[in-house]
Write an enzyme that holds these catalytic residues in place. Sequence first.
Site, short mmCIF file in Angstrom:
data_model
loop_
_atom_site.label_atom_id
_atom_site.label_comp_id
_atom_site.label_asym_id
_atom_site.label_seq_id
_atom_site.Cartn_x
_atom_site.Cartn_y
_atom_site.Cartn_z
N THR A 1 80.06 58.19 -11.73
CA THR A 1 79.81 58.41 -10.30
C THR A 1 80.49 59.64 -9.72
O THR A 1 81.59 60.01 -10.17
CB THR A 1 80.28 57.17 -9.50
OG1 THR A 1 80.36 57.51 -8.11
CG2 THR A 1 81.66 56.70 -9.94
N LYS B 1 86.30 53.72 -12.39
CA LYS B 1 85.13 54.38 -12.98
C LYS B 1 85.55 55.53 -13.89
O LYS B 1 84.88 55.84 -14.87
CB LYS B 1 84.20 54.88 -11.87
CG LYS B 1 83.32 53.79 -11.27
CD LYS B 1 82.17 53.45 -12.21
CE LYS B 1 81.20 52.46 -11.63
NZ LYS B 1 80.07 52.17 -12.52
N GLU C 1 81.98 59.59 -7.09
CA GLU C 1 83.26 59.14 -6.49
C GLU C 1 84.45 59.59 -7.34
O GLU C 1 85.57 59.64 -6.86
CB GLU C 1 83.28 57.61 -6.37
CG GLU C 1 82.69 57.08 -5.10
CD GLU C 1 83.51 57.40 -3.85
OE1 GLU C 1 84.70 57.08 -3.83
OE2 GLU C 1 82.95 57.97 -2.91
P1 NAP Z 1 74.48 47.34 -7.16
O1 NAP Z 1 73.16 47.27 -6.49
O2 NAP Z 1 75.70 46.95 -6.42
O3 NAP Z 1 74.37 46.48 -8.51
C1 NAP Z 1 75.52 46.11 -9.22
C2 NAP Z 1 75.12 45.17 -10.33
O4 NAP Z 1 76.29 44.81 -11.07
C3 NAP Z 1 74.49 43.85 -9.86
O5 NAP Z 1 73.45 43.51 -10.73
C4 NAP Z 1 75.64 42.86 -10.00
O6 NAP Z 1 75.22 41.53 -10.23
C5 NAP Z 1 76.29 43.41 -11.26
N1 NAP Z 1 77.67 42.92 -11.44
C6 NAP Z 1 78.71 43.00 -10.58
N2 NAP Z 1 79.80 42.43 -11.09
C7 NAP Z 1 79.44 41.96 -12.32
C8 NAP Z 1 80.14 41.26 -13.34
N3 NAP Z 1 81.42 40.91 -13.22
N4 NAP Z 1 79.46 40.95 -14.47
C9 NAP Z 1 78.16 41.27 -14.62
N5 NAP Z 1 77.45 41.92 -13.67
C10 NAP Z 1 78.09 42.27 -12.54
O7 NAP Z 1 74.74 48.84 -7.69
P2 NAP Z 1 73.71 50.03 -7.92
O8 NAP Z 1 73.62 50.83 -6.67
O9 NAP Z 1 72.49 49.52 -8.56
O10 NAP Z 1 74.53 50.93 -8.95
C11 NAP Z 1 74.40 50.74 -10.35
C12 NAP Z 1 75.60 51.37 -11.06
O11 NAP Z 1 75.65 52.76 -10.77
C13 NAP Z 1 76.95 50.80 -10.63
O12 NAP Z 1 77.77 50.82 -11.78
C14 NAP Z 1 77.46 51.80 -9.61
O13 NAP Z 1 78.88 51.78 -9.58
C15 NAP Z 1 76.92 53.10 -10.19
N6 NAP Z 1 76.63 54.17 -9.24
C16 NAP Z 1 75.84 53.91 -8.16
C17 NAP Z 1 75.53 54.95 -7.30
C18 NAP Z 1 74.65 54.72 -6.11
O14 NAP Z 1 74.66 55.59 -5.21
N7 NAP Z 1 73.86 53.66 -6.05
C19 NAP Z 1 76.02 56.25 -7.56
C20 NAP Z 1 76.80 56.45 -8.68
C21 NAP Z 1 77.09 55.40 -9.54
P3 NAP Z 1 75.00 40.44 -9.04
O15 NAP Z 1 73.55 40.56 -8.68
O16 NAP Z 1 75.34 39.16 -9.70
O17 NAP Z 1 75.92 40.83 -7.92
N1 GDD Z 2 79.54 51.16 3.69
C1 GDD Z 2 79.76 51.75 4.86
N2 GDD Z 2 79.65 51.02 6.01
N3 GDD Z 2 80.09 53.07 4.88
C2 GDD Z 2 80.27 53.65 6.09
C3 GDD Z 2 80.16 52.95 7.29
C4 GDD Z 2 79.84 51.57 7.25
O1 GDD Z 2 79.73 50.88 8.26
N4 GDD Z 2 80.39 53.82 8.30
C5 GDD Z 2 80.62 55.01 7.76
N5 GDD Z 2 80.57 54.92 6.41
C6 GDD Z 2 80.84 56.01 5.47
C7 GDD Z 2 81.83 55.67 4.37
O2 GDD Z 2 83.17 55.77 4.85
C8 GDD Z 2 81.48 56.74 3.34
O3 GDD Z 2 82.14 57.93 3.62
C9 GDD Z 2 79.98 56.94 3.53
O4 GDD Z 2 79.64 56.31 4.78
C10 GDD Z 2 79.11 56.34 2.43
O5 GDD Z 2 79.51 54.99 2.23
P1 GDD Z 2 78.69 54.00 1.26
O6 GDD Z 2 77.27 53.97 1.66
O7 GDD Z 2 79.44 52.72 1.23
O8 GDD Z 2 78.73 54.75 -0.13
P2 GDD Z 2 79.92 55.45 -0.94
O9 GDD Z 2 79.64 56.92 -0.91
O10 GDD Z 2 81.24 55.00 -0.51
O11 GDD Z 2 79.67 54.89 -2.41
C11 GDD Z 2 78.34 54.85 -2.96
O12 GDD Z 2 78.08 56.04 -3.65
C12 GDD Z 2 78.92 56.27 -4.80
C13 GDD Z 2 78.50 57.63 -5.40
O13 GDD Z 2 79.11 58.66 -4.70
C14 GDD Z 2 78.26 53.61 -3.88
O14 GDD Z 2 76.94 53.43 -4.28
C15 GDD Z 2 79.12 53.80 -5.13
O15 GDD Z 2 78.86 52.72 -6.04
C16 GDD Z 2 78.73 55.14 -5.79
O16 GDD Z 2 79.51 55.35 -6.94
#
Ligand code: NAP
Ligand code: GDD
Length: 346
Positions: free
Chosen positions: A129, A157, A131
């Site tokens: 990620t 991560k 992050e």
């Molecule tokens: P998500 O919607 O939060 O999905 C997370 C998944 O992980 C869910 O299926 C959840 O299962 C499963 N999980 C959580 N804890 C677990 C455990 N202890 N054992 C087995 N499964 C578990 O996340 P996503 O947005 O699809 O992201 C997928 C991956 O990419 C994550 O690793 C995230 O950190 C990474 N990532 C995401 C983003 C983004 O912007 N979306 C960016 C960079 C990296 P349940 O349904 O049971 O909760």
């Molecule tokens: N969640 C959330 N809720 N974020 C907020 C809010 C709120 O009410 N208000 C402002 N934010 C700001 C957070 O402080 C952050 O700076 C930004 O919005 C994005 O927050 P999220 O949508 O929670 O995403 P993230 O950037 O912290 O993390 C996501 O992206 C990562 C990749 O850069 C997640 O999907 C991570 O799993 C992923 O790795």
Amino acid sequence: MKKAIITGITGQDGAYLARLLFDQGYEILGLVRNNANPGNKNKLKWMFNGYIPERIKFEYSDMMDATSMHRAVDNFGPDEVYNLAAQSHVGVSFKSPGSTAHINALGVLNILEACRNAGKMPKFYQASTSEMFGKVQEVPQCESTYFYPRSPYGVAKLFGYWLTVNYRESYGLFGCNGILFNHESPVRGEEFVTRKITKGVARIANGKQDCIELGNLDARRDWGHARDYVEAMYLMLQQPKAKDYVISSGIQTSVRKFCEMAFEAADLPIIWRGSGIDEVGYCPRLEEIVVRINPEYYRPAEVDMLLGDASAAQVDLDWQPRTTLNQLVEEMVAHDLRQEWDATTC
Ligand code: NAP
Ligand code: GDD
């Protein structure tokens, strides 16, 4: 027929990746930690228009349970393993750092060990990620940018990232880190800021909610569509050589601007008034305040800005995002408006 294991198949990316691999003819095993709750397959069902095809099977396995991972990999014999499971909420990681570390760091060790010890070592994708860049050391961020994580989530991560590199170098595992920047969709979790906003907009438009409470409006992210980003995951594992890639749109937008775009997409434009924690978003059409600041959503340490450079992926994988932020916002708002409308009329 190729076989793939997807951990985290019930999440946003799991659903999109399952669809992509299914369309490519794969047999898929999804590892789920809660097989008893049919509700947690809703995203997958949505992706397949209401039903889950036979070619997708499920096995119970928690990332913290090494034995279950070994059993699943041994029995299924996958060609590819996509490790998407994580405690993926950055804010939650400050409140629950221990379980975040277990799932996001040691969980990667568990699945990597299962792959290393399998009769046939599968190719491995790790969901790394942006992050990990946290307090960014250069702009834009690319594969060689120094890491500086700013949350227990980012630190955990980073462990998974380096362990994947280490297994590649130590054991010859075909392991790739996709360093993905934020990506969203209509099945994004409702606790992430984009979906919280689009869902809130839809509820306000339907008269079910007065106002959306947000934290830091000035944070800037590089947002793309999950559908485009899972293609990059797949492409990484089809290359002749395992490498790590940044996947991003190359465009940066603030939370404040995302909010404006979402309200605009519902035909409810807003203007900002005041400053600091007293700042509000006012909608002249509704004659209401529709956005307020709640410091509860501030984080102990913030990632102020992220901006990726995905040129290596463009050259090696022939990958680039297809969906603009404007299209993404419109798709999410339209989906949430429809969902709220259906819930009202059913
Ligand atoms: P998500 O919607 O939060 O999905 C997370 C998944 O992980 C869910 O299926 C959840 O299962 C499963 N999980 C959580 N804890 C677990 C455990 N202890 N054992 C087995 N499964 C578990 O996340 P996503 O947005 O699809 O992201 C997928 C991956 O990419 C994550 O690793 C995230 O950190 C990474 N990532 C995401 C983003 C983004 O912007 N979306 C960016 C960079 C990296 P349940 O349904 O049971 O909760
Ligand atoms: N969640 C959330 N809720 N974020 C907020 C809010 C709120 O009410 N208000 C402002 N934010 C700001 C957070 O402080 C952050 O700076 C930004 O919005 C994005 O927050 P999220 O949508 O929670 O995403 P993230 O950037 O912290 O993390 C996501 O992206 C990562 C990749 O850069 C997640 O999907 C991570 O799993 C992923 O790795």
